[in-house]
Write a protein that holds these residues in place. Structure first.
Motif, PDB file in Angstrom:
ATOM      1  N   HIS A  10       0.692  -0.238   0.915  1.00 45.31           N
ATOM      2  CA  HIS A  10       2.143  -0.024   1.070  1.00 45.31           C
ATOM      3  C   HIS A  10       2.985  -0.755  -0.311  1.00 45.31           C
ATOM      4  O   HIS A  10       2.496  -1.866  -0.887  1.00 45.31           O
ATOM      5  CB  HIS A  10       2.695  -0.510   2.433  1.00 45.31           C
ATOM      6  N   CYS A  12       6.594  -2.649  -1.030  1.00 45.10           N
ATOM      7  CA  CYS A  12       7.599  -3.173  -0.370  1.00 45.10           C
ATOM      8  C   CYS A  12       8.108  -4.265  -1.293  1.00 45.10           C
ATOM      9  O   CYS A  12       7.565  -4.987  -2.010  1.00 45.10           O
ATOM     10  CB  CYS A  12       7.182  -3.712   0.956  1.00 45.10           C
ATOM     11  N   CYS A  41       6.235  -9.386   4.491  1.00 47.49           N
ATOM     12  CA  CYS A  41       7.380  -9.364   5.085  1.00 47.49           C
ATOM     13  C   CYS A  41       7.739  -9.211   6.511  1.00 47.49           C
ATOM     14  O   CYS A  41       6.561  -8.827   7.209  1.00 47.49           O
ATOM     15  CB  CYS A  41       8.538  -8.521   4.528  1.00 47.49           C
ATOM     16  N   HIS A  44       6.301  -5.951   7.834  1.00 46.26           N
ATOM     17  CA  HIS A  44       4.832  -5.457   7.800  1.00 46.26           C
ATOM     18  C   HIS A  44       3.689  -6.349   8.175  1.00 46.26           C
ATOM     19  O   HIS A  44       2.877  -6.359   8.056  1.00 46.26           O
ATOM     20  CB  HIS A  44       4.650  -5.301   6.104  1.00 46.26           C
ATOM     21  N   CYS A  72       5.401  -8.859  -0.875  1.00 48.57           N
ATOM     22  CA  CYS A  72       4.952  -8.424   0.308  1.00 48.57           C
ATOM     23  C   CYS A  72       3.562  -7.329   0.023  1.00 48.57           C
ATOM     24  O   CYS A  72       3.501  -6.267  -0.835  1.00 48.57           O
ATOM     25  CB  CYS A  72       6.050  -7.595   0.990  1.00 48.57           C
TER      26      CYS A  72
HETATM   27 ZN   LIG Z   1       7.128  -5.603   3.330  1.00 41.64          ZN
END
Ligand SMILES: [Zn+2]
Length: 86
Positions: A10, A12, A41, A44, A72
């Motif tokens: 991901h 972020c 974070c 997540h 993150c």
């Molecule tokens: Zn995150």
């Protein structure tokens, strides 16, 4: 011991507040070996826990050791395929 640095898939920009540690059994303990840590974070934490669970590891959410600029999704992987645990 080798250390590999990676990232979760991901993207972020959230501030890292948690270190989601991944443990595997060693020495008769379910959490005997710290294999990897993912820095995430708050949004997540569950993503990281699921990632480790899917890899057969036991997740443990710890507070990030200190304020840092790690992004993150950063992963520090301590697993070393060249060493066989005693
Ligand atoms: Zn995150």
């Amino acid at each position: 011991m080798s250390i590999t640095f990676g990232t979760m898939p991901h993207i972020c920009t959230g501030g890292v507040t948690a270190a989601v540690e991944a443990y595997s059994p060693a020495g008769g303990l379910a959490h005997g070996s710290l294999d990897a840590t993912a820095y995430v974070c708050p949004a997540h934490v569950d993503t990281a826990r699921t990632m480790w669970t899917d890899q057969g590891l036991m997740p443990f959410t710890a507070q990030a050791a200190k304020p840092n600029t790690t992004r993150c999704g950063a992963i520090t992987d301590f697993r070393d395929s060249t060493v066989t645990p005693a």
